[in-house]
Design a protein around this motif. Structure first.
Motif, PDB file in Angstrom:
ATOM      1  N   THR A  35       0.856  -1.178   0.000  1.00 30.82           N
ATOM      2  CA  THR A  35       0.000   0.000   0.000  1.00 30.82           C
ATOM      3  C   THR A  35       0.897   1.236   0.000  1.00 30.82           C
ATOM      4  OG1 THR A  35      -0.062   0.041   2.408  1.00 30.82           O
ATOM      5  CG2 THR A  35      -1.857  -1.157   1.275  1.00 30.82           C
ATOM      6  N   ILE A 124       0.369  -4.476   3.784  1.00 32.03           N
ATOM      7  CA  ILE A 124      -0.768  -3.572   3.947  1.00 32.03           C
ATOM      8  C   ILE A 124      -0.475  -2.409   4.895  1.00 32.03           C
ATOM      9  CG2 ILE A 124      -3.188  -3.444   4.680  1.00 32.03           C
ATOM     10  CD1 ILE A 124      -2.970  -5.229   2.274  1.00 32.03           C
ATOM     11  N   ASP A 140      -7.449  -5.344  11.668  1.00 33.50           N
ATOM     12  CA  ASP A 140      -7.404  -4.160  10.810  1.00 33.50           C
ATOM     13  C   ASP A 140      -6.773  -4.467   9.459  1.00 33.50           C
ATOM     14  OD1 ASP A 140      -8.557  -2.759  12.897  1.00 33.50           O
ATOM     15  OD2 ASP A 140      -6.674  -1.789  13.518  1.00 33.50           O
ATOM     16  N   CYS A 141      -5.707  -5.268   9.464  1.00 35.49           N
ATOM     17  CA  CYS A 141      -5.046  -5.640   8.215  1.00 35.49           C
ATOM     18  C   CYS A 141      -5.996  -6.448   7.343  1.00 35.49           C
ATOM     19  CB  CYS A 141      -3.763  -6.419   8.506  1.00 35.49           C
ATOM     20  SG  CYS A 141      -2.869  -6.883   7.016  1.00 35.49           S
ATOM     21  N   GLU A 144      -8.562  -4.251   5.676  1.00 35.17           N
ATOM     22  CA  GLU A 144      -8.009  -3.537   4.523  1.00 35.17           C
ATOM     23  C   GLU A 144      -7.777  -4.498   3.354  1.00 35.17           C
ATOM     24  OE1 GLU A 144      -6.747  -0.498   2.097  1.00 35.17           O
ATOM     25  OE2 GLU A 144      -7.795  -0.389   4.013  1.00 35.17           O
ATOM     26  N   SER A 147     -10.983  -5.032   1.661  1.00 38.03           N
ATOM     27  CA  SER A 147     -11.329  -3.853   0.869  1.00 38.03           C
ATOM     28  C   SER A 147     -10.594  -3.857  -0.476  1.00 38.03           C
ATOM     29  CB  SER A 147     -10.985  -2.587   1.658  1.00 38.03           C
ATOM     30  OG  SER A 147     -11.129  -1.448   0.867  1.00 38.03           O
TER      31      SER A 147
END
Length: 171
Positions: A35, A124, A140-141, A144, A147
């Protein structure tokens, strides 16, 4: 469509960037994508806090070593890993999240991501190791990841060979 096939459009959109070795002529055996925040951490000293400049350089060198097919230590068991493990799976394993472990120099950091396919690592998010809540970082990773990849799961393998070809150590 496989997760690996989703990478090219994400690169075209600028949502993922291809990490390439700094040394010209270094062979690419494994692919790493990141990212924007991880890419900047690895490549742009001006984009990160000063206390992470040295560890950022070390992280980039270790990732370049990984990309070029260098021997790395990979820990499949999140509860039993060597101190020298470079990549480790995280609990719960079913989420498919791994972390790249940079333990020297201080401050230590972790870069979370997952394998899109064998030899294709997607990074990420990065965090300082101190005070890190691993369970929340994994959640959280994965959020993402979902997503980016439309809820397609990262690779979850039973053996090291499911993740990597070439040389690795069991850690």
């Amino acid at each position: 469509m496989s997760t690996a096939n989703d990478i090219a459009p994400l690169v075209e959109q600028g949502r993922l960037l291809h990490v390439v070795p700094d040394l010209p002529g270094l062979s690419v055996v494994r692919d790493v994508f990141a990212t924007q925040s991880v890419y900047e951490f690895l490549t742009d000293e001006d984009a990160i806090p000063a206390q992470y400049a040295r560890v950022s350089g070390r992280a980039k060198a270790k990732i370049d070593h990984f990309i070029s097919g260098g021997v790395v230590t990979f820990a499949l068991d999140p509860q039993d890993k060597a101190r020298t493990s470079f990549i480790a799976r995280n609990d719960p394993v079913e989420m498919g999240i791994v972390d790249v472990r940079i333990t020297d120099p201080k401050p230590m950091i972790r870069i979370f991501g997952g394998f899109a396919a064998r030899n294709i690592l997607v990074l990420i998010v990065w965090h300082p190791r101190e005070g890190l809540h691993f369970q929340q970082a994994v959640i959280d990773c994965r959020r993402e990841w979902n997503s980016l990849f439309n809820n397609s799961a990262p690779l979850i393998g039973d053996t090291h060979e499911c993740y990597l070809t070439g040389h690795f150590e069991i850690g």
